[in-house]
Design a protein around this motif. Structure first.
Motif: not given
Lengths: 114, 114
Positions: A31-46
């Motif tokens: 499902g949908e996720a914000s760019a920030g969600d992805l940064v947080e969940k993947l632990g990768i540089e913004q």
DNA sequence: ACAGTGTATTCGAAAATTCGAATATTCTAA
DNA sequence: TTAGAATATTCGAATTTTCGAATACACTGT
């Protein structure tokens, strides 16, 4: 099949050919996720996530929706999820070799496990 | 999912991310072919085809069988054919954009049509 | 208008991919 | 053994991809 069409296909596969982008698409599959969600969940540089999202956008694999401050991404065509699911089956069939191919693995536990 | 597994997946997609390799796999989908067959049918340099076959071999997407002078290749796991078939559906869904994305197309008729 | 948060873009430098040219290797037939 | 056919490998240059650092942009609340 025209070569130009194959070039197009190759570009799609190219977009899929990076671990971070695969991770992004797998997350978006739920499902949908914000760019920030992805940064947080993947632990990768913004900035890096944003660059990968730019790649996925440029090949139109994802669509985005702005909501105030944030940008929410989702997979555009569910067929992509099917492709990823097929690949999961493929990897199950060949896990053995996957491990051998990667060589290390045993001691490289990877950072972001769930 | 472990990051190492995603790296493995990405490598598979990377192997698919070239027009010539897609062409090879599509031909092999119809059944075994020798390296020479591929050279002839695709109209691409022998050395280059051989290099692409080396990529496909290294990721174990194809297997080969030597028969005298020649080497016959085939797709190792039929799931790959399914993936390519799914992709064909994907491309049909988005042909419009494919053409737009490729921009030229109108005047670039591509060399090897059937 | 200003500060703050979320996201995107630009700029190098390092690494990886791609291709033709040249060369090797392997097998067969004479 | 030598020649020839089929396939593979090596080398180097051009191109593309990748990432962090720095910066820009967009929106919100005050």
């Amino acid at each position: 099949m025209p070569d130009s069409l194959r070039r197009f296909k190759a570009e799609i596969f190219q977009a899929l050919a990076h671990p971070t982008r695969i991770a992004i698409l797998e997350l978006l599959g739920a499902g949908e996720a914000s760019a920030g969600d992805l940064v947080e969940k993947l632990g990768i540089e913004q900035a890096n996530i944003s660059q990968h999202l730019a790649v996925l956008r440029s090949k139109q694999l994802v669509v985005n929706r702005k909501a105030g401050n944030q940008v929410f991404y989702s997979v555009r065509d569910p067929i992509l999820n099917d492709v990823l699911a097929l690949m999961r089956r493929y990897f199950q069939n060949h896990l053995q070799e996957a491990y051998e191919m990667l060589g290390e693995m045993a001691q490289a536990p990877a950072e972001s496990e769930k």
